[in-house]
Design a protein around this motif. Structure first.
Motif, PDB file in Angstrom:
ATOM      1  N   ILE A  34     -66.961  -0.791 -74.139  1.00 12.12           N
ATOM      2  CA  ILE A  34     -66.814  -0.518 -75.578  1.00 12.12           C
ATOM      3  C   ILE A  34     -65.334  -0.461 -75.960  1.00 12.12           C
ATOM      4  N   ILE A  35     -64.509   0.178 -75.116  1.00 10.43           N
ATOM      5  CA  ILE A  35     -63.067   0.262 -75.391  1.00 10.43           C
ATOM      6  C   ILE A  35     -62.464  -1.134 -75.496  1.00 10.43           C
ATOM      7  N   PHE A  36     -62.796  -2.008 -74.551  1.00  7.89           N
ATOM      8  CA  PHE A  36     -62.269  -3.372 -74.596  1.00  7.89           C
ATOM      9  C   PHE A  36     -62.828  -4.144 -75.791  1.00  7.89           C
ATOM     10  N   GLY A  37     -64.081  -3.856 -76.157  1.00  8.81           N
ATOM     11  CA  GLY A  37     -64.657  -4.476 -77.345  1.00  8.81           C
ATOM     12  C   GLY A  37     -63.904  -4.073 -78.603  1.00  8.81           C
ATOM     13  N   ILE A  38     -63.481  -2.820 -78.669  1.00  5.30           N
ATOM     14  CA  ILE A  38     -62.697  -2.344 -79.833  1.00  5.30           C
ATOM     15  C   ILE A  38     -61.341  -3.037 -79.880  1.00  5.30           C
ATOM     16  N   VAL A  39     -60.716  -3.192 -78.694  1.00  5.46           N
ATOM     17  CA  VAL A  39     -59.440  -3.909 -78.632  1.00  5.46           C
ATOM     18  C   VAL A  39     -59.622  -5.335 -79.142  1.00  5.46           C
ATOM     19  N   ARG A  40     -60.708  -5.970 -78.716  1.00  6.74           N
ATOM     20  CA  ARG A  40     -60.988  -7.339 -79.178  1.00  6.74           C
ATOM     21  C   ARG A  40     -61.185  -7.373 -80.698  1.00  6.74           C
ATOM     22  N   TYR A  41     -61.854  -6.382 -81.225  1.00  2.00           N
ATOM     23  CA  TYR A  41     -62.105  -6.316 -82.675  1.00  2.00           C
ATOM     24  C   TYR A  41     -60.789  -6.282 -83.450  1.00  2.00           C
ATOM     25  N   PHE A  42     -59.846  -5.467 -82.997  1.00 10.75           N
ATOM     26  CA  PHE A  42     -58.575  -5.342 -83.704  1.00 10.75           C
ATOM     27  C   PHE A  42     -57.692  -6.580 -83.522  1.00 10.75           C
ATOM     28  N   THR A  43     -57.758  -7.217 -82.369  1.00 12.45           N
ATOM     29  CA  THR A  43     -56.984  -8.456 -82.201  1.00 12.45           C
ATOM     30  C   THR A  43     -57.561  -9.571 -83.071  1.00 12.45           C
ATOM     31  N   ASP A  44     -58.885  -9.569 -83.268  1.00 10.29           N
ATOM     32  CA  ASP A  44     -59.493 -10.534 -84.189  1.00 10.29           C
ATOM     33  C   ASP A  44     -59.017 -10.287 -85.619  1.00 10.29           C
ATOM     34  N   LEU A  45     -58.915  -8.996 -85.988  1.00 14.43           N
ATOM     35  CA  LEU A  45     -58.410  -8.674 -87.324  1.00 14.43           C
ATOM     36  C   LEU A  45     -56.963  -9.141 -87.480  1.00 14.43           C
ATOM     37  N   ALA A  46     -56.206  -9.054 -86.370  1.00 12.41           N
ATOM     38  CA  ALA A  46     -54.806  -9.492 -86.413  1.00 12.41           C
ATOM     39  C   ALA A  46     -54.685 -11.011 -86.477  1.00 12.41           C
ATOM     40  N   GLY A  47     -55.788 -11.692 -86.211  1.00 12.52           N
ATOM     41  CA  GLY A  47     -55.809 -13.150 -86.326  1.00 12.52           C
ATOM     42  C   GLY A  47     -55.270 -13.888 -85.124  1.00 12.52           C
ATOM     43  N   SER A  48     -55.123 -13.180 -83.989  1.00 14.72           N
ATOM     44  CA  SER A  48     -54.598 -13.832 -82.787  1.00 14.72           C
ATOM     45  C   SER A  48     -55.217 -13.198 -81.554  1.00 14.72           C
ATOM     46  N   PRO A  49     -55.737 -14.001 -80.607  1.00 11.04           N
ATOM     47  CA  PRO A  49     -56.288 -13.431 -79.366  1.00 11.04           C
ATOM     48  C   PRO A  49     -55.227 -12.636 -78.609  1.00 11.04           C
ATOM     49  N   LEU A  50     -55.675 -11.634 -77.882  1.00 11.45           N
ATOM     50  CA  LEU A  50     -54.739 -10.784 -77.138  1.00 11.45           C
ATOM     51  C   LEU A  50     -53.892 -11.608 -76.178  1.00 11.45           C
ATOM     52  N   ASN A  51     -54.504 -12.603 -75.524  1.00 15.47           N
ATOM     53  CA  ASN A  51     -53.729 -13.403 -74.582  1.00 15.47           C
ATOM     54  C   ASN A  51     -52.583 -14.134 -75.271  1.00 15.47           C
ATOM     55  N   ASP A  52     -52.807 -14.610 -76.493  1.00 21.51           N
ATOM     56  CA  ASP A  52     -51.744 -15.295 -77.217  1.00 21.51           C
ATOM     57  C   ASP A  52     -50.599 -14.340 -77.534  1.00 21.51           C
ATOM     58  N   LEU A  53     -50.951 -13.094 -77.881  1.00 23.63           N
ATOM     59  CA  LEU A  53     -49.924 -12.092 -78.161  1.00 23.63           C
ATOM     60  C   LEU A  53     -49.133 -11.764 -76.896  1.00 23.63           C
ATOM     61  N   ILE A  54     -49.857 -11.613 -75.776  1.00 21.73           N
ATOM     62  CA  ILE A  54     -49.196 -11.331 -74.495  1.00 21.73           C
ATOM     63  C   ILE A  54     -48.286 -12.489 -74.120  1.00 21.73           C
ATOM     64  N   PHE A  55     -48.793 -13.711 -74.281  1.00 22.84           N
ATOM     65  CA  PHE A  55     -48.011 -14.892 -73.915  1.00 22.84           C
ATOM     66  C   PHE A  55     -46.748 -14.990 -74.761  1.00 22.84           C
ATOM     67  N   LYS A  56     -46.888 -14.644 -76.034  1.00 20.57           N
ATOM     68  CA  LYS A  56     -45.757 -14.778 -76.958  1.00 20.57           C
ATOM     69  C   LYS A  56     -44.707 -13.695 -76.749  1.00 20.57           C
ATOM     70  N   PHE A  57     -45.159 -12.446 -76.583  1.00 23.01           N
ATOM     71  CA  PHE A  57     -44.212 -11.327 -76.575  1.00 23.01           C
ATOM     72  C   PHE A  57     -43.856 -10.810 -75.184  1.00 23.01           C
ATOM     73  N   ILE A  58     -44.628 -11.179 -74.156  1.00 28.11           N
ATOM     74  CA  ILE A  58     -44.343 -10.677 -72.810  1.00 28.11           C
ATOM     75  C   ILE A  58     -44.097 -11.819 -71.830  1.00 28.11           C
ATOM     76  N   GLN A  59     -45.097 -12.680 -71.656  1.00 26.02           N
ATOM     77  CA  GLN A  59     -45.015 -13.681 -70.598  1.00 26.02           C
ATOM     78  C   GLN A  59     -43.899 -14.689 -70.833  1.00 26.02           C
ATOM     79  N   THR A  60     -43.806 -15.243 -72.043  1.00 27.52           N
ATOM     80  CA  THR A  60     -42.770 -16.243 -72.314  1.00 27.52           C
ATOM     81  C   THR A  60     -41.359 -15.670 -72.204  1.00 27.52           C
ATOM     82  N   PRO A  61     -41.054 -14.505 -72.828  1.00 25.39           N
ATOM     83  CA  PRO A  61     -39.701 -13.942 -72.657  1.00 25.39           C
ATOM     84  C   PRO A  61     -39.375 -13.611 -71.200  1.00 25.39           C
ATOM     85  N   PHE A  62     -40.368 -13.066 -70.468  1.00 28.04           N
ATOM     86  CA  PHE A  62     -40.135 -12.719 -69.072  1.00 28.04           C
ATOM     87  C   PHE A  62     -39.872 -13.978 -68.246  1.00 28.04           C
ATOM     88  N   THR A  63     -40.628 -15.047 -68.523  1.00 25.58           N
ATOM     89  CA  THR A  63     -40.416 -16.316 -67.835  1.00 25.58           C
ATOM     90  C   THR A  63     -39.016 -16.846 -68.105  1.00 25.58           C
TER      91      THR A  63
END
Length: 423
Positions: free
Chosen positions: A190-219
């Protein structure tokens, strides 16, 4: 100097090596490594030997396209599900560090990973579609987050007795464990489902946010010239203090290097230009010939110029292991460890190898690496195979090897003089 470095670096290295999350990530990678190597070799076979532009086509005008179907079936089944596999193996390894049951939580971690993925529906075909971008190397960071968070949330919830369903002693232990975890598992999902719900509201999948703000800069940081210099100076300094640096840096660097390698493979298969230079086989080829710090070059330098009988004896004993990139006989036998005379050229050899390899790749002489070969593959062969049969890669590594031998020779002579002065 060594004493000051030891006081500064040893406590930090010990903390990192004992970190349970980094250990779990490392063990998770080790578990899937055979599959990644198999997938990489079929990429090599399809693109270098039997494909439309392979050797059979160029030499005999006979592309064996039918045989590529085997590789086309195996490659996606290994490379395109990397994050799914890593989620399971990392969660399992983390559970083991806690001495927790490993039959339930790793499976739930995979479920939470899929909860976070965007799933599209094709109404015409009546199917649900998951883009392999969210199951492959591009989602490695999300895999780690899913694995670690799932384990920690279930562990925390399992400490509350009021939500644990207790079964009679007559119930088989495997069934009892499932019911004990039922409510913690449900709440975690349920907790992960809630996280998914809010990322959908933000209009971007969580992985895309991670890739943009964490993975790409770290790389970008890890692959930048300054980042590489800092990382590999520390890497070799820790080896010089007798600490196996791979256990510390591996969990940090390998996700980035593996993602770059997989991106190169995908670019090759789609006919696009490969762009990732710094991958694990690249680093192994230019900086780890015979082991960390191009130890094989030190071995040859000793056999060429050293007058010390102990050095020559250890070099001969370490020759066979060094061919397969095992450096411990030299590291601890000479020793290189705690020996500033040999630590300095080890750092210089590493940095020069990375520099020459990078320049050669940028100039188009050394082929980009896109095949994950075992780290025990002998020098030169490693670079040839990992670059898909690039002769330029093999020549570049030979040049780096010669340069490394030349770097080590003056320091080997200094070590000779040192022992003469002591006598």
């Amino acid at each position: 100097m060594i004493g000051k470095l030891e006081k500064f670096l040893l406590p930090l290295a010990n903390k990192l090596s004992m970190n349970r999350y980094l250990s779990a990530i490392r063990d998770g990678f080790i578990a899937i490594m055979p599959l990644m190597i198999v997938g990489s070799f079929f990429i090599l076979i399809n693109n270098v030997f039997i494909g439309e532009n392979g050797l059979t086509a160029k030499l005999f005008n006979l592309p064996l396209l039918e045989l590529t179907e085997l590789g086309n079936a195996i490659v996606p089944a290994t490379m395109s599900v990397m994050s799914v596999l890593l989620t399971f193996t990392t969660a399992k390894a983390l559970c083991e560090t806690y001495k927790e049951d490993t039959t339930i939580t790793p499976i739930i971690a995979v479920v939470t990973l899929f909860i976070l993925m965007p799933i599209s529906t094709n109404a015409d075909l009546g199917i649900e579609i998951i883009n392999t971008q969210y199951t492959g190397a591009a989602a490695i960071f999300m895999a780690f987050i899913s694995a670690i968070c799932t384990v920690e949330i279930i562990r925390k919830l399992s400490t509350f007795d009021k939500i644990i369903i207790k079964m009679p002693d007559s119930v088989p232990p495997s069934i009892a464990r499932s019911f004990n975890k039922l409510i913690p598992v449900m709440l975690t999902i349920i907790i992960f489902g809630i996280v998914r719900y809010f990322t959908d509201l933000a209009g971007s999948p969580l992985n895309d946010l991670i890739f943009k703000f964490i993975q790409t800069p770290f790389t970008n940081i890890v692959s930048s010239p300054v980042g590489l210099v800092i990382i590999y100076i520390l890497y070799m300094l820790l080896w010089g203090l007798g600490i196996h640096s791979a256990f510390i840096f591996g969990p940090i660097l390998e996700p980035i290097y593996l993602a770059t390698l997989t991106a190169n493979s995908a670019a090759l298969q789609s006919g696009a230009q490969m762009t990732g230079i710094i991958t694990k086989p690249f680093v192994d080829s230019v900086a780890f010939m015979g082991g960390a710090g191009n130890m094989f070059a030190l071995l040859i330098a000793i056999l060429l110029v050293s007058k010390r009988s102990d050095y020559k004896t250890i070099a001969k004993l370490g020759f066979a292991p060094a061919i397969f990139n095992i450096s411990e006989p030299l590291m601890f036998g000479l020793p290189v460890v705690m020996n500033p005379i040999l630590i300095i050229p080890m750092i210089l050899s590493t940095l020069s190898g990375l520099l020459i390899g990078t320049i050669s790749t940028v100039l188009g002489f050394m082929g980009y690496t896109y095949v994950l070969v075992p780290w025990v593959t002998p020098p030169v062969v490693n670079s040839f195979l990992s670059s898909g049969g690039s002769i330029g890669a093999a020549i570049t590594v030979v040049i780096i090897f010669v340069v490394s031998v030349l770097i080590y020779i003056p320091f080997v002579k200094i070590a000779d003089k040192q022992i003469q002065n002591e006598q």
